[in-house]
Design a protein around this motif. Structure first.
Motif, PDB file in Angstrom:
ATOM      1  N   CYS A   1      35.183  25.551  30.333  1.00  0.00           N
ATOM      2  CA  CYS A   1      35.112  26.784  29.553  1.00  0.00           C
ATOM      3  C   CYS A   1      35.028  27.935  30.540  1.00  0.00           C
ATOM      4  O   CYS A   1      34.355  27.831  31.563  1.00  0.00           O
ATOM      5  CB  CYS A   1      33.895  26.777  28.631  1.00  0.00           C
ATOM      6  SG  CYS A   1      33.881  28.163  27.478  1.00  0.00           S
ATOM      7  N   SER A   2      35.711  29.015  30.249  1.00  0.00           N
ATOM      8  CA  SER A   2      35.650  30.193  31.118  1.00  0.00           C
ATOM      9  C   SER A   2      35.489  31.439  30.254  1.00  0.00           C
ATOM     10  O   SER A   2      35.825  31.435  29.070  1.00  0.00           O
ATOM     11  CB  SER A   2      36.904  30.299  31.986  1.00  0.00           C
ATOM     12  OG  SER A   2      38.044  30.474  31.170  1.00  0.00           O
ATOM     13  N   ALA A   3      34.948  32.473  30.866  1.00  0.00           N
ATOM     14  CA  ALA A   3      34.738  33.734  30.154  1.00  0.00           C
ATOM     15  C   ALA A   3      34.888  34.891  31.125  1.00  0.00           C
ATOM     16  O   ALA A   3      34.695  34.736  32.333  1.00  0.00           O
ATOM     17  CB  ALA A   3      33.347  33.761  29.524  1.00  0.00           C
ATOM     18  N   GLU A   4      35.232  36.044  30.567  1.00  0.00           N
ATOM     19  CA  GLU A   4      35.276  37.269  31.354  1.00  0.00           C
ATOM     20  C   GLU A   4      34.174  38.177  30.842  1.00  0.00           C
ATOM     21  O   GLU A   4      34.043  38.406  29.639  1.00  0.00           O
ATOM     22  CB  GLU A   4      36.640  37.929  31.259  1.00  0.00           C
ATOM     23  CG  GLU A   4      37.708  37.109  31.949  1.00  0.00           C
ATOM     24  CD  GLU A   4      39.047  37.808  32.013  1.00  0.00           C
ATOM     25  OE1 GLU A   4      39.072  39.061  32.085  1.00  0.00           O
ATOM     26  OE2 GLU A   4      40.067  37.105  31.984  1.00  0.00           O
ATOM     27  N   ILE A   5      33.389  38.671  31.781  1.00  0.00           N
ATOM     28  CA  ILE A   5      32.222  39.492  31.471  1.00  0.00           C
ATOM     29  C   ILE A   5      32.500  40.910  31.929  1.00  0.00           C
ATOM     30  O   ILE A   5      32.931  41.145  33.054  1.00  0.00           O
ATOM     31  CB  ILE A   5      30.985  38.955  32.217  1.00  0.00           C
ATOM     32  CG1 ILE A   5      30.760  37.483  31.897  1.00  0.00           C
ATOM     33  CG2 ILE A   5      29.749  39.791  31.899  1.00  0.00           C
ATOM     34  CD1 ILE A   5      29.870  36.770  32.903  1.00  0.00           C
ATOM     35  N   ASP A   6      32.220  41.874  31.059  1.00  0.00           N
ATOM     36  CA  ASP A   6      32.368  43.287  31.402  1.00  0.00           C
ATOM     37  C   ASP A   6      30.985  43.920  31.416  1.00  0.00           C
ATOM     38  O   ASP A   6      30.254  43.842  30.426  1.00  0.00           O
ATOM     39  CB  ASP A   6      33.265  43.998  30.391  1.00  0.00           C
ATOM     40  CG  ASP A   6      33.478  45.462  30.756  1.00  0.00           C
ATOM     41  OD1 ASP A   6      34.155  45.715  31.768  1.00  0.00           O
ATOM     42  OD2 ASP A   6      32.950  46.325  30.037  1.00  0.00           O
TER      43      ASP A   6
END
Length: 135
Positions: free
Chosen positions: A65-70
C-alpha cells in the motif's frame, strides 16, 4: 512537504490462510487517521493524505500500500517540526515494514506571502521620492 509512505508486510500469506495475512492497507488506514489528526488549523498546519493505492485482488490480503502525504505549514519552524513527526512515524504491526520519504518542497505560506508583498512593493517603486541633498 510531499512525502510518500509505503507499507509492505514482512510476512506475506494470502488466500486460504487469511487469518495469517498481514494487510498493508489496514496498516495504512491506521496511519492515515494518525497523520490527518496532526492537522492544526489554529497554527495553519494541514496534513492531507490525498492519494492511496494498494492490493492486487479483492480476495488477496494486500501486501503493498502506498500513499502521498501533503503537509502545509505557515512557518518554517512548523515545517521542520511536522516533517520530523511524519518521517518518524512508527508502524502498528511489527510484521509490516514502513518507509516514509520526502520533505518540504515549498516554502511555508507566511514566507510565500511576505515574498509576494516584497515583490509587489518593488514593482510599484519607492513610495516617496528620495530626499534632495542640495536643498
Amino acid at each position: 512537504m510531499e512525502a510518500d509512505a509505503d507499507f509492505r508486510p514482512v510476512v506475506r500469506i494470502v488466500g486460504a490462510q487469511h487469518q495469517e495475512g498481514r494487510s498493508a492497507i489496514k496498516e495504512m488506514a491506521r496511519q492515515i487517521l494518525d497523520l490527518e489528526a496532526l492537522t492544526d488549523y489554529g497554527r495553519g498546519v494541514t496534513v492531507n493524505v490525498g492519494l492511496i493505492g494498494g492490493g492486487t485482488a479483492v480476495n488477496v490480503v494486500p501486501r503493498e500500500c502506498s500513499a502521498e502525504i501533503d503537509l502545509r505549514v505557515a512557518t518554517a519552524e512548523d515545517g521542520d517540526d511536522y516533517t520530523a513527526r511524519i518521517l518518524g512515524i512508527a508502524g502498528y504491526d511489527p510484521d509490516v515494514a514502513l518507509a516514509i520519504t520526502g520533505g518540504m518542497n515549498r516554502p511555508p505560506f507566511v514566507q510565500r506571502l511576505l515574498q509576494s508583498i516584497e515583490d509587489e512593493a518593488g514593482v510599484c517603486g519607492p513610495r516617496h521620492p528620495p530626499a534632495d541633498d542640495a536643498a
